[in-house]
Design a protein around this motif. Structure first.
Motif, PDB file in Angstrom:
ATOM      1  N   LYS A 191       0.832  -1.213   0.000  1.00 17.51           N
ATOM      2  CA  LYS A 191       0.000   0.000   0.000  1.00 17.51           C
ATOM      3  C   LYS A 191       0.865   1.261   0.000  1.00 17.51           C
ATOM      4  O   LYS A 191       0.457   2.290  -0.546  1.00 17.51           O
ATOM      5  CB  LYS A 191      -0.954  -0.007   1.200  1.00 17.51           C
ATOM      6  N   GLN A 192       2.026   1.153   0.595  1.00 16.34           N
ATOM      7  CA  GLN A 192       2.934   2.299   0.572  1.00 16.34           C
ATOM      8  C   GLN A 192       3.453   2.528  -0.854  1.00 16.34           C
ATOM      9  O   GLN A 192       3.571   3.665  -1.320  1.00 16.34           O
ATOM     10  CB  GLN A 192       4.101   2.075   1.529  1.00 16.34           C
ATOM     11  N   ALA A 193       3.729   1.429  -1.545  1.00 20.80           N
ATOM     12  CA  ALA A 193       4.221   1.515  -2.928  1.00 20.80           C
ATOM     13  C   ALA A 193       3.114   1.933  -3.901  1.00 20.80           C
ATOM     14  O   ALA A 193       3.380   2.596  -4.905  1.00 20.80           O
ATOM     15  CB  ALA A 193       4.821   0.179  -3.349  1.00 20.80           C
ATOM     16  N   PHE A 194       1.885   1.532  -3.586  1.00 16.67           N
ATOM     17  CA  PHE A 194       0.735   1.839  -4.452  1.00 16.67           C
ATOM     18  C   PHE A 194      -0.378   2.438  -3.587  1.00 16.67           C
ATOM     19  O   PHE A 194      -1.287   1.737  -3.147  1.00 16.67           O
ATOM     20  CB  PHE A 194       0.233   0.570  -5.157  1.00 16.67           C
ATOM     21  N   PRO A 195      -0.333   3.744  -3.343  1.00 13.88           N
ATOM     22  CA  PRO A 195      -1.265   4.376  -2.390  1.00 13.88           C
ATOM     23  C   PRO A 195      -2.735   4.310  -2.805  1.00 13.88           C
ATOM     24  O   PRO A 195      -3.615   4.526  -1.970  1.00 13.88           O
ATOM     25  CB  PRO A 195      -0.786   5.836  -2.340  1.00 13.88           C
ATOM     26  N   ASP A 196      -2.998   4.011  -4.079  1.00 14.58           N
ATOM     27  CA  ASP A 196      -4.396   3.962  -4.531  1.00 14.58           C
ATOM     28  C   ASP A 196      -5.018   2.579  -4.373  1.00 14.58           C
ATOM     29  O   ASP A 196      -6.158   2.362  -4.794  1.00 14.58           O
ATOM     30  CB  ASP A 196      -4.505   4.428  -5.986  1.00 14.58           C
TER      31      ASP A 196
END
Length: 220
Positions: free
Chosen positions: A70-75
């Motif tokens: 989720k940090q790498a892909f915030p969406d």
């Protein structure tokens, strides 16, 4: 064997065809890719292919792999689709964007407490045991609408949808129809229903999201 990405693209095409067949708007149905038991390395190619909504069954397993993703892909939007124990409410509110398995008073109270404490408000669905199966989680159909009302009025929870898992060896259509009827009575719009074996039927009955795991990632 087809890769997860190839299978993901096949599922997306079948969803689009089912939407057309049902006379529904393109994109009306959200695919929740069920990634339980699969590692971050297994999931990453499907994220890279464009999928952003995922489902996990267990809070503890999700905690081990999703914070970094989720940090790498915030969406990314993460759904809890397995039973929630009251002692995991704190962790669930912190990690998940949608909790689909609210099914008893104690869980509602714990979630209300944690939402107030953390200032974070995941979307909430009530799980309905549409087949009244004793081994399954979920509130009884006859109690679903009053329970949604209590969640709102007693606990201050914004219930947005209903979720169900029909009996495995029966035609799922009547159970999907029951959930759709209950959603109208409860005044909620989101309907999480349909899995790898029956999601096209669920789309015909008005599902707004479907939970597909093995048809994408393969058998566990």
């Amino acid at each position: 064997m087809a890769s997860a990405v190839e299978q993901f693209l096949t599922v997306k095409a079948r969803i689009a065809a089912a939407e057309r067949e049902a006379g529904r708007q393109a994109g009306a149905v959200t695919l929740v890719a069920v990634s339980k038991t699969f590692s971050a390395d297994d999931i990453r190619p499907v994220i890279d292919a464009g999928q952003r909504v995922f489902g996990e069954n267990r809070v503890q397993e999700a905690q081990a792999k999703w914070p970094a993703l989720k940090q790498a892909f915030p969406d990314i939007e993460l759904h809890l689709i397995g039973p929630l124990q009251s002692n995991k409410a704190k962790e669930a509110v912190a990690l998940f964007d949608v909790i689909e398995t609210v099914d008893r008073e104690k869980i509602a109270a714990e979630l209300a407490k944690e939402i107030a404490r953390q200032g974070r408000s995941p979307k909430l669905y009530v799980q309905v045991n549409t087949g009244s199966e004793p081994q399954k989680a979920g509130i009884e159909p006859r109690e679903a609408v009053p329970f949604v009302t209590r969640c709102r009025e007693v606990h201050g929870l914004a219930i947005e949808g209903l979720m169900c898992i029909p009996p495995a060896d029966e035609n799922p259509g009547p159970y999907f129809a029951l959930l759709e009827k209950l959603s109208t009575e409860a005044g909620v719009e989101a309907l999480s229903m349909g899995m790898s074996g029956d999601y096209e039927t669920a789309i015909a009955f008005g599902a707004t999201s479907i939970r597909v795991g093995s048809a994408i990632f393969g058998s566990r």
